[in-house]
Design a protein around this motif. Sequence first.
Motif, PDB file in Angstrom:
ATOM      1  N   GLY A  87       0.808  -1.216   0.000  1.00  0.00           N
ATOM      2  CA  GLY A  87       0.000   0.000   0.000  1.00  0.00           C
ATOM      3  C   GLY A  87       0.834   1.254   0.000  1.00  0.00           C
ATOM      4  O   GLY A  87       0.363   2.316   0.409  1.00  0.00           O
ATOM      5  N   LEU A  88       2.072   1.155  -0.448  1.00  0.00           N
ATOM      6  CA  LEU A  88       2.983   2.301  -0.478  1.00  0.00           C
ATOM      7  C   LEU A  88       3.304   2.664  -1.921  1.00  0.00           C
ATOM      8  O   LEU A  88       3.323   1.815  -2.810  1.00  0.00           O
ATOM      9  CB  LEU A  88       4.277   1.971   0.275  1.00  0.00           C
ATOM     10  N   MET A  89       3.571   3.953  -2.145  1.00  0.00           N
ATOM     11  CA  MET A  89       3.976   4.416  -3.454  1.00  0.00           C
ATOM     12  C   MET A  89       5.470   4.155  -3.601  1.00  0.00           C
ATOM     13  O   MET A  89       6.279   4.701  -2.853  1.00  0.00           O
ATOM     14  CB  MET A  89       3.677   5.907  -3.620  1.00  0.00           C
ATOM     15  N   ARG A  90       5.810   3.331  -4.516  1.00  0.00           N
ATOM     16  CA  ARG A  90       7.217   3.016  -4.720  1.00  0.00           C
ATOM     17  C   ARG A  90       7.444   2.640  -6.191  1.00  0.00           C
ATOM     18  O   ARG A  90       6.502   2.319  -6.913  1.00  0.00           O
ATOM     19  CB  ARG A  90       7.664   1.879  -3.790  1.00  0.00           C
ATOM     20  N   ALA A  91       8.699   2.710  -6.650  1.00  0.00           N
ATOM     21  CA  ALA A  91       9.034   2.414  -8.047  1.00  0.00           C
ATOM     22  C   ALA A  91       8.858   0.930  -8.332  1.00  0.00           C
ATOM     23  O   ALA A  91       9.085   0.076  -7.467  1.00  0.00           O
ATOM     24  CB  ALA A  91      10.479   2.838  -8.326  1.00  0.00           C
ATOM     25  N   HIS A  92       8.409   0.660  -9.543  1.00  0.00           N
ATOM     26  CA  HIS A  92       8.315  -0.735 -10.009  1.00  0.00           C
ATOM     27  C   HIS A  92       9.323  -0.881 -11.139  1.00  0.00           C
ATOM     28  O   HIS A  92       9.083  -0.459 -12.272  1.00  0.00           O
ATOM     29  CB  HIS A  92       6.893  -1.060 -10.499  1.00  0.00           C
ATOM     30  N   LYS A  93      10.483  -1.441 -10.804  1.00  0.00           N
ATOM     31  CA  LYS A  93      11.613  -1.421 -11.710  1.00  0.00           C
ATOM     32  C   LYS A  93      11.710  -2.681 -12.571  1.00  0.00           C
ATOM     33  O   LYS A  93      12.784  -3.210 -12.821  1.00  0.00           O
ATOM     34  CB  LYS A  93      12.904  -1.235 -10.920  1.00  0.00           C
ATOM     35  N   GLY A  94      10.552  -3.143 -13.000  1.00  0.00           N
ATOM     36  CA  GLY A  94      10.493  -4.289 -13.907  1.00  0.00           C
ATOM     37  C   GLY A  94       9.128  -4.342 -14.554  1.00  0.00           C
ATOM     38  O   GLY A  94       8.323  -3.421 -14.434  1.00  0.00           O
ATOM     39  N   VAL A  95       8.846  -5.415 -15.286  1.00  0.00           N
ATOM     40  CA  VAL A  95       7.544  -5.632 -15.921  1.00  0.00           C
ATOM     41  C   VAL A  95       6.994  -6.949 -15.397  1.00  0.00           C
ATOM     42  O   VAL A  95       7.706  -7.962 -15.348  1.00  0.00           O
ATOM     43  CB  VAL A  95       7.655  -5.684 -17.459  1.00  0.00           C
ATOM     44  N   ASP A  96       5.710  -6.912 -14.975  1.00  0.00           N
ATOM     45  CA  ASP A  96       5.052  -8.121 -14.495  1.00  0.00           C
ATOM     46  C   ASP A  96       4.206  -8.727 -15.622  1.00  0.00           C
ATOM     47  O   ASP A  96       3.315  -8.057 -16.176  1.00  0.00           O
ATOM     48  CB  ASP A  96       4.145  -7.804 -13.302  1.00  0.00           C
ATOM     49  N   TYR A  97       4.504  -9.984 -15.962  1.00  0.00           N
ATOM     50  CA  TYR A  97       3.767 -10.707 -17.008  1.00  0.00           C
ATOM     51  C   TYR A  97       2.899 -11.772 -16.333  1.00  0.00           C
ATOM     52  O   TYR A  97       3.415 -12.746 -15.784  1.00  0.00           O
ATOM     53  CB  TYR A  97       4.734 -11.375 -17.989  1.00  0.00           C
ATOM     54  N   ALA A  98       1.580 -11.574 -16.375  1.00  0.00           N
ATOM     55  CA  ALA A  98       0.665 -12.540 -15.763  1.00  0.00           C
ATOM     56  C   ALA A  98       0.614 -13.799 -16.625  1.00  0.00           C
ATOM     57  O   ALA A  98       0.498 -13.740 -17.854  1.00  0.00           O
ATOM     58  CB  ALA A  98      -0.721 -11.930 -15.635  1.00  0.00           C
ATOM     59  N   ALA A  99       0.707 -14.945 -15.949  1.00  0.00           N
ATOM     60  CA  ALA A  99       0.674 -16.239 -16.640  1.00  0.00           C
ATOM     61  C   ALA A  99       0.267 -17.303 -15.640  1.00  0.00           C
ATOM     62  O   ALA A  99       0.445 -17.137 -14.425  1.00  0.00           O
ATOM     63  CB  ALA A  99       2.040 -16.564 -17.250  1.00  0.00           C
ATOM     64  N   PRO A 100      -0.289 -18.418 -16.090  1.00  0.00           N
ATOM     65  CA  PRO A 100      -0.698 -19.493 -15.165  1.00  0.00           C
ATOM     66  C   PRO A 100       0.504 -20.073 -14.418  1.00  0.00           C
ATOM     67  O   PRO A 100       1.626 -20.104 -14.933  1.00  0.00           O
ATOM     68  CB  PRO A 100      -1.321 -20.538 -16.097  1.00  0.00           C
ATOM     69  N   THR A 101       0.249 -20.515 -13.203  1.00  0.00           N
ATOM     70  CA  THR A 101       1.299 -21.154 -12.406  1.00  0.00           C
ATOM     71  C   THR A 101       1.853 -22.366 -13.158  1.00  0.00           C
ATOM     72  O   THR A 101       1.112 -23.168 -13.720  1.00  0.00           O
ATOM     73  CB  THR A 101       0.731 -21.603 -11.049  1.00  0.00           C
ATOM     74  N   GLY A 102       3.177 -22.466 -13.178  1.00  0.00           N
ATOM     75  CA  GLY A 102       3.833 -23.580 -13.869  1.00  0.00           C
ATOM     76  C   GLY A 102       4.261 -23.267 -15.283  1.00  0.00           C
ATOM     77  O   GLY A 102       4.911 -24.103 -15.931  1.00  0.00           O
ATOM     78  N   THR A 103       3.921 -22.064 -15.793  1.00  0.00           N
ATOM     79  CA  THR A 103       4.364 -21.685 -17.135  1.00  0.00           C
ATOM     80  C   THR A 103       5.888 -21.575 -17.154  1.00  0.00           C
ATOM     81  O   THR A 103       6.479 -20.925 -16.281  1.00  0.00           O
ATOM     82  CB  THR A 103       3.743 -20.332 -17.552  1.00  0.00           C
ATOM     83  N   PRO A 104       6.584 -22.186 -18.148  1.00  0.00           N
ATOM     84  CA  PRO A 104       8.051 -22.142 -18.172  1.00  0.00           C
ATOM     85  C   PRO A 104       8.574 -20.714 -18.346  1.00  0.00           C
ATOM     86  O   PRO A 104       8.010 -19.901 -19.073  1.00  0.00           O
ATOM     87  CB  PRO A 104       8.413 -23.005 -19.382  1.00  0.00           C
ATOM     88  N   ILE A 105       9.681 -20.427 -17.653  1.00  0.00           N
ATOM     89  CA  ILE A 105      10.390 -19.154 -17.765  1.00  0.00           C
ATOM     90  C   ILE A 105      11.732 -19.433 -18.437  1.00  0.00           C
ATOM     91  O   ILE A 105      12.454 -20.349 -18.052  1.00  0.00           O
ATOM     92  CB  ILE A 105      10.616 -18.515 -16.381  1.00  0.00           C
ATOM     93  N   HIS A 106      12.071 -18.656 -19.478  1.00  0.00           N
ATOM     94  CA  HIS A 106      13.261 -18.906 -20.282  1.00  0.00           C
ATOM     95  C   HIS A 106      14.344 -17.865 -20.006  1.00  0.00           C
ATOM     96  O   HIS A 106      14.046 -16.695 -19.698  1.00  0.00           O
ATOM     97  CB  HIS A 106      12.909 -18.879 -21.770  1.00  0.00           C
ATOM     98  N   ALA A 107      15.589 -18.286 -20.156  1.00  0.00           N
ATOM     99  CA  ALA A 107      16.706 -17.344 -20.048  1.00  0.00           C
ATOM    100  C   ALA A 107      16.629 -16.369 -21.212  1.00  0.00           C
ATOM    101  O   ALA A 107      16.481 -16.772 -22.361  1.00  0.00           O
ATOM    102  CB  ALA A 107      18.025 -18.102 -20.070  1.00  0.00           C
ATOM    103  N   ALA A 108      16.729 -15.073 -20.922  1.00  0.00           N
ATOM    104  CA  ALA A 108      16.606 -14.057 -21.968  1.00  0.00           C
ATOM    105  C   ALA A 108      17.798 -14.049 -22.900  1.00  0.00           C
ATOM    106  O   ALA A 108      17.694 -13.604 -24.048  1.00  0.00           O
ATOM    107  CB  ALA A 108      16.422 -12.677 -21.335  1.00  0.00           C
TER     108      ALA A 108
END
Length: 481
Positions: free
Chosen positions: A331-352
Amino acid sequence: MAEGKLDARAARKQAIRRKAQRRHSHFYQHCSHWSFNRQSEGTPIHWYRERWMLAATALLITLLSGFLIPAWATAMKPTAIEPVEHTLLPLALPKIEAPTLKAPAVEDWRVVQVRPGQTLSDIFQSQGLSLTDLQHVVDSAGDAKSALHHIQPGQEFDFLIGRNGGLEGIRFDKDEATRAVIRLDGATPAETIVARTVEAREQVAHGVIDDSLFAAAAKAGLSNAMVIKLADLFKYDVDFVQDLRVGDSFTVVYDTVYRDGAYLHEGDIVAAEFVNQGHRYTAYRFKRADGSIGWFSEDGRPIQKSFLRIPVDFTRISSPFSAARMHPILGLMRAHKGVDYAAPTGTPIHAAGDGVIKFRGWMNGYGNFVIIQHDSHISTAYGHMSRFATEHIGQHVHQGDIIGFVGMTGLATGPHLHYEFRVDNVQRNPQTVTLPKPEPLAGAQMAMFQSNAVKPQLARLMEIDNNYKLARADSTKRSDD
């Protein structure tokens, strides 16, 4: 006076007659007694004798004609040929026995198609065969053995079953271009490798996005699998969730594979063009000097960038990069220094990108957290994982390798990936940061790429694009009229 003229003519005729008689006196002396004049002074018997002579001569000629003409006609008549009678005599011939032609036996091969979830043992048992039969086939397969260990749905196996229910033969694809035939009906197993004719035929598709990429591609005749290949080519430059607009277009030249003249499957993309919001992106397939195949833009740079713009298949961006935002939990105002990508639990995450795992563990509000160091300046970070993959700290990873799975560990209200792109440990917006360009092909490779890949396919892409523009202009003109 007239009488005088007559007397003169008579005297002239008498003179001419006397002259003729003197000149031909011997003729007149010889024939002076011939006369047909009954008033003449000659003796009647001489006239009748001459008449009888003439009559006898005429009669003789008539008689001769009666005999000679029929004889001549008979001589000219063709001689009739009497028919010759023929007699048929029986002739004894040696007896020849016709060879017995035995029709080749037609082998009854049972064709079985692999269904999803089936194993090779399942297929053998469905044909009434035992695991011993399966082991016998595997032992006899030779260098085709690997094809038996990696079967795919849709693959076909042909079985030759004997009358006693025993396995006499099996056929299957060793690879796309060869078929293995194993015969078990002899004294020893025999394997034969049969070559098959495989050819690639180029297809062309062009589409304009009115609703979605998949809808436009289906209208252009592309399958979903080919759409995924197209999106995979341009995923480094185009965000196919956020960046697509109505009017964007694509052109694809791709292979379809035929085996023994029958369609087998879709091949790879040969060349492609994607126009997104006025920006044109291209990709051309090219075989490098080392035999590897890659896709390159018109300037010879690999399509595969040094970094993935988005390292996960997501449904939406739940929170963008921001200098200040209200934290959903704190509940605090603070910087969000990334991007949040919504996806179902268990979706594979790949090395960029390629790099070394620098950190792997729990990190405060990030939950399960991974940091990959790519070079001395650039690193990427991945948070809120439900679990890690098998990599460990210090291990080298390649772009696209799975490093974990989407979750909601740490401070998170739902499953998503928190992704950061850092330059000298300072976070940058992953969606807008300028990614380093890969090095282009060099020297002879560049010249070969331009002549063999770009030049012929670019002409085709431009021709298709021009034809579409002309057709669209014509359609617009007719609608205006």
